[in-house]
Structures are given as C-alpha cells and as structure tokens.
Design an enzyme around this catalytic site. Structure first.
Site: not given
Length: 294
Positions: A43, A116, A153
C-alpha cells in the site's frame, strides 16, 4: 489457469520517492525474469506513510490516474508482460482524494481500479483526513490472468468486503497493506494484533474458498510531529490457500521479493468439499445492511 506464479515485494520506504519507485521497478523486473505472472506491491508504495500526521501539504503527494507516475508502472507491466497491482494516492479533483489500487494488464493498459472503502482513523493512522471512501464498489478486476478481488489494507478486517468480491466471481483476494506496531504497545499486544491480522484474512480464504495474497511494508518510519516514536511496520506478508493454509510467510523485519506458486485449481475442489456458497441462508441476512441491530 491451473497455476499462477505470484510475485510479492515487501519493501521499506524512505522520503526519496524516486528511489522508492526505482527500487520497486528493479525488483518487479527481477521477479518477472524469474517467471512471475502477477506482481503485487504494498500500500502507498511510492512514499513514506504520510498519514502519521494531518498536514495539508501532504496532498501534494497525490497524482491523477492516469498520469506520468502511473505510466511508469504501465510501462514496466508491458515491458515484463505481467499483471501488476499497484497502490496510489489518487488526486481525483481539487480537495478530493482516494487511496486507490491500480491494476495493469500484460499490455500495460489499466485493467481496473479499486478505491479503498474502509478508512481508519487511529493514532498515527489519520487516514480519514486524506482519503474519501471509495465509490467504485467491491468489483473484481478482469485481467488476462483472471478476476482479481483487489482490496486495500483496512478492508482486510471486513468479511463483507471479501464475500462480495467472491460473490462477484473473484478468483483471488489481494490486499496491498501498510500496517505496523504502535510504539507504546507491549510486545504481547503487538503479537496479538499481528496474529489477529493474519487470522482474519485466513478466515476470508476459508469462508470464500479462495487464495489470499497480502503484501505489507516493512521497516521503521518516524513520526514527523515527534508525538510518537513512529511506526514499525511489521512486514509478515503472506499467501494463504483456500483452506486458510499458509503457503508463504515473510519475516517481520526484512525486505522480501519472491515468487509463490498458487494452485488455482484447488479453489474448485475446496468449494466442492465445503459448499459454503450453496448453504448460505440469504433470505435471513437482511440485518447485515444495518449499522447495528438495537
């Protein structure tokens, strides 16, 4: 595809963005020369993890998609003939930014993006200051290697995200990640957190009958504000099979670039043995769309 050769790069970062990129690209080329078909980066791999502080100047790190910066990765994917999963700080418009995974196909084209969805806000992880939650949904990205369920993540703690990717035909779950230890935590607490992180993702593999590829960064990054001792990123990138079996596990304190062979046929067999999708009681799950059932 019966077998997929997946390259992962677990790297430490510095404030030198050009050097970070050059080291990554050198490693991508090396893995491709050794037979990797898919390479996954961590990431926000171009820079330091800037979310340790809330600083408007850090928005200068964001780049449009596409841009000259994304072209670097497009070119190396085309040159190496690989599928490449990257993670960018996306400038969508003035004042509107996302934490975005960009997937390139073997011809260098952008196969798809994922913004995300779950955004944390914890000490040293002030991501809500920087990132607008994604609005592209949980959509697998079609590539020449198959349908990739790419998440990012903090998404890895949410079984709903993995399930929706699986229900839409993802053949592999992929998590570029930047997670580490908060400096004040005890060693026991640090180990509990890291083991929970591994366990929950192995659970996504089991529940969905899919391999999981998780690539984390490694090394220490200082807190620019001096309020904490910074973050020790815990590495421990790993690959799990569709029964949660650990196929590969990286060390917690070293850079790693390696290739892992994933048996893509195994998911079909595991789903025949454990037909969890068949036995879901979808008529009784309406409560999952509520924040809490009071």
């Amino acid at each position: 595809m019966e077998e997929m050769k997946v390259g992962i790069i677990q790297q430490h970062n510095t404030s030198d963005i050009i050097d970070n990129r050059n080291r990554l690209i050198t490693k991508v080329r090396k893995l491709a020369s050794e037979g990797a078909q898919l390479v996954v980066l961590q990431e926000l791999h171009d820079s330091l993890y800037f979310c340790q502080v809330e600083d408007v100047d850090n928005f200068d790190l964001a780049v449009p998609i596409p841009s000259q910066e994304t072209d670097l990765y497009s070119n190396v994917a085309r040159e190496c003939g690989i599928v490449l999963v990257t993670s960018m700080f996306e400038r969508r418009a003035a004042g509107l930014y996302h934490n975005t995974a960009v997937v390139y196909d073997t011809d260098g084209s952008i196969a798809g993006t994922y913004r995300k969805m779950h955004i944390p806000d914890d000490p040293a992880y002030y991501e809500k200051f920087y990132f607008t939650p994604g609005d592209l949904g949980f959509e697998p990205i079609n590539t020449s290697l198959g349908r990739l369920g790419v998440l990012v993540c903090w998404d890895q703690w949410y079984p709903e995200a993995a399930r929706l990717m699986a229900l839409k035909g993802a053949q592999l779950l992929i998590y570029p990640t930047a997670i580490g230890y908060e400096s004040s935590d005890t060693l026991d607490e640090q180990n509990r957190q890291r083991n929970a992180w591994i366990t929950v993702q192995r659970g996504h593999a089991v529940a969905n009958g899919l391999p999981v590829v998780t690539v984390n960064r490694v090394g220490h990054e200082s807190d620019p504000s001096g309020q904490t001792n910074g973050i020790q990123f815990w590495g421990n990138s790993f690959v799990a099979g569709p029964q949660g079996e650990l196929i590969f596990e990286a060390p917690v304190d070293e850079e790693v670039e390696t290739i892992i062979d994933i048996d893509m046929k195994r998911s079909e067999n595991v789903r025949r043995w454990w037909p969890f999708l068949r036995d879901r009681r979808i008529e009784n799950y309406e409560g999952l769309t509520k924040r809490f059932l009071d």
